[in-house]
Motif scaffolding. Structure first.
Motif, PDB file in Angstrom:
ATOM      1  N   LEU A 103       5.218 -12.864  -4.700  1.00 24.22           N
ATOM      2  CA  LEU A 103       4.918 -11.194  -4.794  1.00 24.22           C
ATOM      3  C   LEU A 103       4.000 -10.872  -5.731  1.00 24.22           C
ATOM      4  CD1 LEU A 103       8.696 -10.364  -4.207  1.00 24.22           C
ATOM      5  CD2 LEU A 103       6.921 -10.716  -2.556  1.00 24.22           C
ATOM      6  N   ARG A 104       3.919 -11.385  -7.041  1.00 17.34           N
ATOM      7  CA  ARG A 104       2.989 -11.068  -8.136  1.00 17.34           C
ATOM      8  C   ARG A 104       2.447 -12.100  -8.772  1.00 17.34           C
ATOM      9  NH1 ARG A 104       7.842  -8.675  -9.594  1.00 17.34           N
ATOM     10  NH2 ARG A 104       6.826  -6.750  -8.991  1.00 17.34           N
ATOM     11  N   SER A 105       1.372 -11.996  -9.330  1.00 18.14           N
ATOM     12  CA  SER A 105       0.792 -13.234 -10.195  1.00 18.14           C
ATOM     13  C   SER A 105       0.320 -12.882 -11.510  1.00 18.14           C
ATOM     14  CB  SER A 105      -0.428 -13.750  -9.296  1.00 18.14           C
ATOM     15  OG  SER A 105      -0.161 -14.155  -7.970  1.00 18.14           O
ATOM     16  N   ASN A 106       0.543 -13.565 -12.672  1.00 18.41           N
ATOM     17  CA  ASN A 106       0.061 -13.527 -13.663  1.00 18.41           C
ATOM     18  C   ASN A 106      -1.408 -14.181 -13.616  1.00 18.41           C
ATOM     19  OD1 ASN A 106       2.603 -12.494 -14.773  1.00 18.41           O
ATOM     20  ND2 ASN A 106       3.149 -14.395 -15.263  1.00 18.41           N
ATOM     21  N   ASN A 107      -2.135 -13.723 -14.816  1.00 13.23           N
ATOM     22  CA  ASN A 107      -3.476 -14.179 -15.204  1.00 13.23           C
ATOM     23  C   ASN A 107      -4.565 -14.137 -13.815  1.00 13.23           C
ATOM     24  OD1 ASN A 107      -2.372 -15.414 -17.593  1.00 13.23           O
ATOM     25  ND2 ASN A 107      -1.512 -17.062 -16.097  1.00 13.23           N
ATOM     26  N   SER A 108      -4.394 -12.606 -13.360  1.00 13.61           N
ATOM     27  CA  SER A 108      -4.987 -12.957 -12.041  1.00 13.61           C
ATOM     28  C   SER A 108      -6.132 -11.671 -11.961  1.00 13.61           C
ATOM     29  CB  SER A 108      -3.976 -12.450 -10.864  1.00 13.61           C
ATOM     30  OG  SER A 108      -3.448 -11.257 -11.072  1.00 13.61           O
ATOM     31  N   ILE A 109      -6.989 -11.869 -11.049  1.00 17.18           N
ATOM     32  CA  ILE A 109      -8.101 -10.721 -10.758  1.00 17.18           C
ATOM     33  C   ILE A 109      -7.893 -10.157  -9.247  1.00 17.18           C
ATOM     34  CG2 ILE A 109      -9.650 -12.356 -10.277  1.00 17.18           C
ATOM     35  CD1 ILE A 109     -11.715 -10.627 -11.427  1.00 17.18           C
ATOM     36  N   ARG A 110      -7.690  -8.877  -9.336  1.00 20.31           N
ATOM     37  CA  ARG A 110      -7.781  -8.220  -7.849  1.00 20.31           C
ATOM     38  C   ARG A 110      -8.807  -7.235  -7.429  1.00 20.31           C
ATOM     39  NH1 ARG A 110      -2.372  -5.022  -6.600  1.00 20.31           N
ATOM     40  NH2 ARG A 110      -3.630  -3.073  -6.071  1.00 20.31           N
ATOM     41  N   TYR A 111      -9.252  -7.536  -6.315  1.00 20.19           N
ATOM     42  CA  TYR A 111     -10.182  -6.509  -5.882  1.00 20.19           C
ATOM     43  C   TYR A 111      -9.903  -5.749  -4.433  1.00 20.19           C
ATOM     44  CZ  TYR A 111     -14.182  -4.533  -3.384  1.00 20.19           C
ATOM     45  OH  TYR A 111     -15.079  -3.880  -2.686  1.00 20.19           O
ATOM     46  N   THR A 112      -9.910  -4.418  -4.625  1.00 23.52           N
ATOM     47  CA  THR A 112      -9.553  -3.683  -3.298  1.00 23.52           C
ATOM     48  C   THR A 112     -10.814  -2.955  -2.847  1.00 23.52           C
ATOM     49  OG1 THR A 112      -7.230  -3.175  -4.118  1.00 23.52           O
ATOM     50  CG2 THR A 112      -7.906  -1.754  -2.473  1.00 23.52           C
ATOM     51  N   SER A 113     -11.202  -3.365  -1.613  1.00 27.00           N
ATOM     52  CA  SER A 113     -12.189  -2.436  -1.081  1.00 27.00           C
ATOM     53  C   SER A 113     -12.169  -0.915  -0.681  1.00 27.00           C
ATOM     54  CB  SER A 113     -12.877  -3.091   0.398  1.00 27.00           C
ATOM     55  OG  SER A 113     -11.793  -2.743   1.260  1.00 27.00           O
ATOM     56  N   PRO A 114     -13.072  -0.268  -0.715  1.00 24.44           N
ATOM     57  CA  PRO A 114     -12.990   1.126  -0.113  1.00 24.44           C
ATOM     58  C   PRO A 114     -12.725   1.102   1.169  1.00 24.44           C
ATOM     59  CG  PRO A 114     -15.307   0.579  -0.608  1.00 24.44           C
ATOM     60  CD  PRO A 114     -14.613  -0.529  -0.980  1.00 24.44           C
ATOM     61  N   GLN A 115     -12.157   2.358   1.738  1.00 20.86           N
ATOM     62  CA  GLN A 115     -11.673   2.312   3.201  1.00 20.86           C
ATOM     63  C   GLN A 115     -12.852   2.653   3.908  1.00 20.86           C
ATOM     64  OE1 GLN A 115      -9.197   5.734   4.955  1.00 20.86           O
ATOM     65  NE2 GLN A 115      -7.747   4.050   5.116  1.00 20.86           N
ATOM     66  N   VAL A 116     -13.018   1.917   4.810  1.00 19.87           N
ATOM     67  CA  VAL A 116     -14.176   2.009   5.832  1.00 19.87           C
ATOM     68  C   VAL A 116     -13.729   1.943   7.161  1.00 19.87           C
ATOM     69  CG1 VAL A 116     -16.502   0.793   6.465  1.00 19.87           C
ATOM     70  CG2 VAL A 116     -15.596   0.517   4.154  1.00 19.87           C
ATOM     71  N   GLU A 117     -14.069   3.091   8.022  1.00 23.64           N
ATOM     72  CA  GLU A 117     -13.554   3.106   9.363  1.00 23.64           C
ATOM     73  C   GLU A 117     -11.988   2.465   9.291  1.00 23.64           C
ATOM     74  OE1 GLU A 117     -15.171   4.497  11.566  1.00 23.64           O
ATOM     75  OE2 GLU A 117     -17.090   4.805  10.423  1.00 23.64           O
ATOM     76  N   ASN A 118     -11.074   3.220   8.571  1.00 27.42           N
ATOM     77  CA  ASN A 118      -9.759   2.774   8.302  1.00 27.42           C
ATOM     78  C   ASN A 118      -9.311   1.454   8.017  1.00 27.42           C
ATOM     79  OD1 ASN A 118      -9.201   5.830   9.170  1.00 27.42           O
ATOM     80  ND2 ASN A 118      -9.478   5.076  11.379  1.00 27.42           N
ATOM     81  N   PHE A 119     -10.493   0.719   7.600  1.00 31.85           N
ATOM     82  CA  PHE A 119     -10.055  -0.629   7.056  1.00 31.85           C
ATOM     83  C   PHE A 119      -9.973  -0.709   5.489  1.00 31.85           C
ATOM     84  CE2 PHE A 119     -11.200  -1.572  11.526  1.00 31.85           C
ATOM     85  CZ  PHE A 119     -10.056  -2.457  11.838  1.00 31.85           C
ATOM     86  N   THR A 120      -9.189  -1.474   5.140  1.00 30.30           N
ATOM     87  CA  THR A 120      -9.494  -1.813   3.623  1.00 30.30           C
ATOM     88  C   THR A 120      -9.179  -3.477   3.574  1.00 30.30           C
ATOM     89  OG1 THR A 120      -7.112  -1.342   3.176  1.00 30.30           O
ATOM     90  CG2 THR A 120      -8.830   0.276   2.707  1.00 30.30           C
ATOM     91  N   MET A 121      -9.715  -4.042   2.423  1.00 28.70           N
ATOM     92  CA  MET A 121      -9.238  -5.217   2.291  1.00 28.70           C
ATOM     93  C   MET A 121      -8.865  -5.724   0.615  1.00 28.70           C
ATOM     94  SD  MET A 121     -11.951  -8.473   2.400  1.00 28.70           S
ATOM     95  CE  MET A 121     -13.042  -8.061   1.091  1.00 28.70           C
ATOM     96  N   THR A 122      -8.004  -6.392   0.536  1.00 30.90           N
ATOM     97  CA  THR A 122      -7.593  -6.680  -0.940  1.00 30.90           C
ATOM     98  C   THR A 122      -7.539  -8.353  -1.162  1.00 30.90           C
ATOM     99  OG1 THR A 122      -5.725  -4.946  -0.987  1.00 30.90           O
ATOM    100  CG2 THR A 122      -5.705  -6.641  -2.471  1.00 30.90           C
ATOM    101  N   VAL A 123      -8.227  -8.640  -2.173  1.00 29.85           N
ATOM    102  CA  VAL A 123      -8.303 -10.016  -2.471  1.00 29.85           C
ATOM    103  C   VAL A 123      -7.721 -10.288  -3.808  1.00 29.85           C
ATOM    104  CG1 VAL A 123      -9.847 -11.983  -2.927  1.00 29.85           C
ATOM    105  CG2 VAL A 123     -10.428 -10.207  -0.929  1.00 29.85           C
ATOM    106  N   THR A 124      -6.939 -11.221  -4.214  1.00 28.39           N
ATOM    107  CA  THR A 124      -6.449 -11.768  -5.454  1.00 28.39           C
ATOM    108  C   THR A 124      -6.717 -13.286  -5.698  1.00 28.39           C
ATOM    109  OG1 THR A 124      -4.180 -12.154  -4.702  1.00 28.39           O
ATOM    110  CG2 THR A 124      -4.594  -9.898  -5.476  1.00 28.39           C
ATOM    111  N   TYR A 125      -6.852 -13.466  -6.966  1.00 29.92           N
ATOM    112  CA  TYR A 125      -7.052 -14.857  -7.373  1.00 29.92           C
ATOM    113  C   TYR A 125      -6.404 -14.919  -8.799  1.00 29.92           C
ATOM    114  CZ  TYR A 125      -8.541 -19.215  -8.917  1.00 29.92           C
ATOM    115  OH  TYR A 125      -8.504 -20.613  -9.216  1.00 29.92           O
ATOM    116  N   ALA A 126      -5.317 -15.866  -9.040  1.00 30.40           N
ATOM    117  CA  ALA A 126      -4.644 -16.315 -10.304  1.00 30.40           C
ATOM    118  C   ALA A 126      -4.742 -17.503 -10.601  1.00 30.40           C
ATOM    119  CB  ALA A 126      -3.306 -15.733  -9.995  1.00 30.40           C
TER     120      ALA A 126
END
Length: 357
Positions: free
Chosen positions: A145-168
């Motif tokens: 559910l959650r990660s320490n020592n991590s980086i997360r990117y959330t994209s802007p909404q484009v045509e109702n789509f969004t993307m979230t990427v995390t790496y820990a």
């Protein structure tokens, strides 16, 4: 209501005044959830004070500062606590739920620290409550559910789509653990309109099957896929989700996941009544190697809103375990009614109150 605190009011805790700083803001927010729970676990009956049943008990600070050109510095610090005894959750961490700082602009948001994974974001958005009595809450595997020592990117909404990427980085350079232990990668895709939402999330996480983990311990990778849909009909909000777990080993974390090839699903609905609502949930966990490890979750809960911030609730839930399963009816943060003997069925009832500030 969340209280907006401008920087000028925060001089005492180190916020310095200035032309740019004066435009920033900090929000103090939180929830307090407390009640009483009755449970029958395999014939053993208990009554106990309950904490974080419908909503996790937490308090936090979040804020932003404009940097110019549509870019903002942003942060969030969130603490989880047990209202029954005042202790901190997340193994005693001060801000174990979330703790990150980042930048936000028209290109999206980048943040570093303790972050929710793509899977947790979907469960929070599309599981119709993710609280007491829901199958998603009873079957979700906490380390995903959650990660320490991590980086997360959330994209802007484009045509109702969004993307979230995390790496820990799980081990984060520790010399006492395998180098890749706990490394987590997740990616989530979301399509959302006013009334409809659909999510597809994929995640990998490195575990060790060893009971005592050392630098040379064997590791393996768990793979997770989560799919969810939700539709608001106005008179009814309906949702469904399905998660697959393949590979890796989580046997040291929770016996229900000792077999690494499993699925769970939930079908849920909420009938809104002004600010109040009635939630129904049904779901099943499937151990693909041993059907005796299967479990079925049932739940119904009514939330009555005294105001926008204060809610009374009552519910009844049940878990029917196969002879090798030991799932339970959980609070939003932990197993609230332990099942010490595999195969024991659980029936529980809850009454309580939640206040948001």
């Amino acid at each position: 209501m969340r209280k907006q605190i401008v920087c000028g009011a925060l001089v005492a805790i180190g916020c310095f005044s200035g032309a740019a700083r004066a435009q920033g803001s900090v929000t103090l927010y939180g929830t307090i959830d407390s009640g009483f729970q009755y449970a029958n676990v395999g014939g053993v009956k208990t009554t106990s004070a309950a904490s974080s049943t419908v909503i996790p008990n937490r308090w936090g600070l979040t804020g932003q500062e404009p940097l110019g050109g549509g870019t903002f510095a942003v942060f969030r610090l969130e603490n989880g606590f047990n209202v029954n005894n005042g202790t901190a959750l997340q193994n005693g961490a001060l801000f174990g739920r979330e703790a990150w700082v980042g930048l936000k602009s028209s290109l999206g948001q980048l943040q570093v620290g303790v972050n929710n994974t793509a899977i947790n974001i979907t469960l929070l958005q599309d599981s119709l409550g993710y609280g007491w009595g829901t199958a998603a809450n009873n079957f979700a595997f906490v380390p995903t559910l959650r990660s320490n020592n991590s980086i997360r990117y959330t994209s802007p909404q484009v045509e109702n789509f969004t993307m979230t990427v995390t790496y820990a980085l799980g081990a984060n350079g520790s010399t006492t653990l395998p180098r890749t232990l706990g490394n987590t990668t997740s990616i989530g895709f979301r399509y959302a309109t006013k009334n409809f939402a659909a999510d597809a999330d994929f995640m990998t996480q490195v575990y060790s099957p060893a009971k005592v983990v050392a630098p040379g311990s064997t590791t393996s990778t768990g793979n997770y896929s989560l799919f969810a849909v939700k539709y608001d009909f106005g008179f009814l909000v309906a949702g469904a989700l399905f998660q697959m777990h393949r590979g890796g080993s989580a046997s040291g974390s929770y016996s229900g996941y000792a077999n690494v090839n499993n699925n769970f699903y939930e079908i849920a609905a909420r009938v809104p009544v002004n600010l109040s609502g009635l939630t129904f949930s049904f779901g099943q966990y499937k151990n693909l190697a041993n059907s005796a490890g299967n479990a079925t979750s049932y739940g119904i809960r009514y939330d009555y809103a005294l105001s926008k911030q204060t809610i009374l609730y009552a519910g009844v839930a049940a878990m029917r375990n196969g002879s090798a399963a030991s799932f339970s009816v959980n609070s939003t943060v932990a197993v609230s009614v332990p099942v010490s003997v595999p195969g024991s069925n659980v029936t529980a009832g809850i009454i309580g109150m939640t206040h948001l500030f």
